[in-house]
Design an enzyme around this catalytic site. Structure first.
Site, PDB file in Angstrom:
ATOM      1  N   GLY A 281       0.933  -1.269   0.255  1.00 45.73           N
ATOM      2  CA  GLY A 281      -0.044  -0.046  -0.167  1.00 45.73           C
ATOM      3  C   GLY A 281       0.754   0.917   0.292  1.00 45.73           C
ATOM      4  CB  CYS A 394     -20.711   6.386 -24.641  1.00 48.10           C
ATOM      5  SG  CYS A 394     -20.230   5.635 -26.719  1.00 48.10           S
TER       6      CYS A 394
END
Length: 466
Positions: A281, A394
């Site tokens: 992380g 789109c």
């Protein structure tokens, strides 16, 4: 965003800093670009001696371009930094988190640089084994592993399976017993740490799908159950607090809580838990606003915590993925449609459309991630202006770079590079709008290697049975 003066760049001990661009680039590039990224005399960006124009001609676009030397140097740097930090204690195991980006070539690089490898699906396990990885240095993660995946992992000789729930203890034990194997396991625990990161990549708070809770007592009960399972050997505990973390306080709090559980577990089963894995992380620089920090100081935290608990110092483990893969890679796009949009009060924003988008980098839409970019096919003396880099799909949310400076004369056909795309971009790539997945190439010493070929229309249609 601010201007950068050319000169020597210096970084912290976990994030190497890279070669400066000429000052006329009008772009702050500290830490954003891989170590072998430069501009040639024509103003074209080169990666390890290979120009972006050549890459476009040979492999099309978009294309993920990995600086192999950069990737390997980051892997070594993590390995060496943490080995030095934990050498006075019980040592450390470093593994690359394959979910960030995995291919057979990457698995081989990781192995050759002395790191283990974490996988979290049967597919990732298959890639690792195909690459010749030592199964004993593989760790298998996942909150909902199928029986077929677990059977595959056990029979392949995977070094450790990370148990993620009470229910999984029984399933793994039964499958290992059937195979006649005593399977080594780690128990993933939830430490209750609220990491300072996006909600979707924070993984240690109580209300989420991973692990067994320390606070409720479920983790201690799980330790007892694993110890009682005849076909399992409990090596230790696993904790992961999230991704893209810059504040090391979360690591420290999690370490203390997991070590306290290790003491409770030792007292409950009558033997020490020899391994504690604190996950990965570690944050990386996606834009100039990010400041990565090292977690190397955890050695002192672990040492002092163990002394206070009268606990033998366990062997520690860490799993960097993004911090190795991310900055090693840039994505090369070609500019298409440009559109000036009136924002009111005399303000405009230039929308620069590229030939990729959320099908090859969904992180901006998914996590509200920030990226930078650079005009890479040429330089320009034209005054820069703020642009938004958008994809061809789109969706109005199909944005790759929300706001960045590019020269005001950017035009159709220009090449644009987006840095730090090596982690979770190709791994999350899709065929949205039936887009074809890009090629992934590596570059080293002027040589290009195709790692994953570009998808073709034939590939797209092959599984459509009509």
């Amino acid at each position: 965003m601010r201007a950068h003066e050319a000169g020597a760049l210096h970084g912290n001990d976990l994030v190497p800093q890279w070669l400066p661009y000429p000052s006329d680039v009008n772009h702050l590039i500290d830490g954003l670009w891989s170590m072998n990224t430069t501009r040639n005399a024509r103003g074209e960006v080169e990666i390890a001696g290979v120009g972006v124009g050549e890459i476009k001609e040979r492999f099309g676009r978009p294309t993920f371009v990995i600086d192999e030397e950069d990737f390997r140097s980051r892997a070594r740097l993590f390995r060496d930094t943490f080995e030095r930090a934990f050498a006075p204690l019980s040592g450390v195991d470093m593994s690359y988190a394959g979910k960030a980006f995995l291919s057979t070539a990457v698995a081989r690089w990781v192995r050759s640089e002395g790191l283990g490898l974490d996988v979290c699906s049967g597919g990732e396990l298959a890639i690792a084994l195909r690459a010749g990885s030592d199964a004993r240095r593989l760790t298998f993660h996942g909150n909902n592993k199928s029986d077929a995946e677990l059977k595959y992992a056990i029979e392949a000789g995977v070094g450790r399976i990370v148990l993620d729930s009470l229910e999984e203890i029984e399933r793994v034990s039964a499958l290992a017993a059937t195979a006649g194997i005593c399977q080594r396991v780690l128990l993933r625990v939830t430490s209750g740490v609220e990491a300072h990161t996006h909600e979707f990549i924070s993984t240690a708070h109580e209300d989420q799908k991973f692990g067994v809770s320390i606070a409720t007592g479920e983790a201690l009960e799980a330790i007892r159950r694993v110890e009682a399972a005849k076909a399992l050997t409990l090596d230790g505990l696993h904790s992961h607090i999230g991704s893209q973390i810059f504040d090391t306080n979360g690591f420290e709090v999690a370490a203390r809580r997991v070590l306290a559980l290790a003491k409770e577990g030792r007292d409950a089963i009558g033997r020490p838990l020899t391994h504690i894995v604190l996950g990965g992380g570690f944050g990386v620089m996606y834009t100039t606003q990010n400041t990565p920090r090292t977690a190397g100081q955890l050695a002192a935290i672990v040492d002092s915590s163990c002394r206070a608990l009268d606990l033998e110092v366990p062997r520690l483990g860490f799993e960097p993925g993004r911090a190795i893969a991310g900055p090693s890679t840039q994505t090369l796009y070609t500019v298409g449609t440009l559109k000036d949009v009136e924002l009111g009060a005399g303000q405009k924003r230039l929308y620069v459309s590229i030939d990729g988008g959320m099908s090859d980098n969904i992180r901006t839409a998914l996590y509200d991630a920030d990226y930078s970019c650079l005009l890479s096919s040429r330089t320009s003396a034209v005054e820069p202006r703020v642009v938004r880099i958008v994809g061809k799909h789109c969706e109005s949310g199909d944005i790759v770079v929300k706001d960045e400076y590019l020269p005001g004369d950017v035009k159709r056909g220009d090449l644009v590079s987006v840095p730090v795309t090596g982690a979770y971009c190709y791994a999350l790539a899709s065929n949205y709008n039936s887009a074809l997945k890009p090629a992934v190439i590596s570059v080293k010493d002027g040589t290009v290697t195709e790692m994953i070929r570009r998808e073709t229309l034939e590939d797209l249609l092959a599984r459509d049975l009509g």
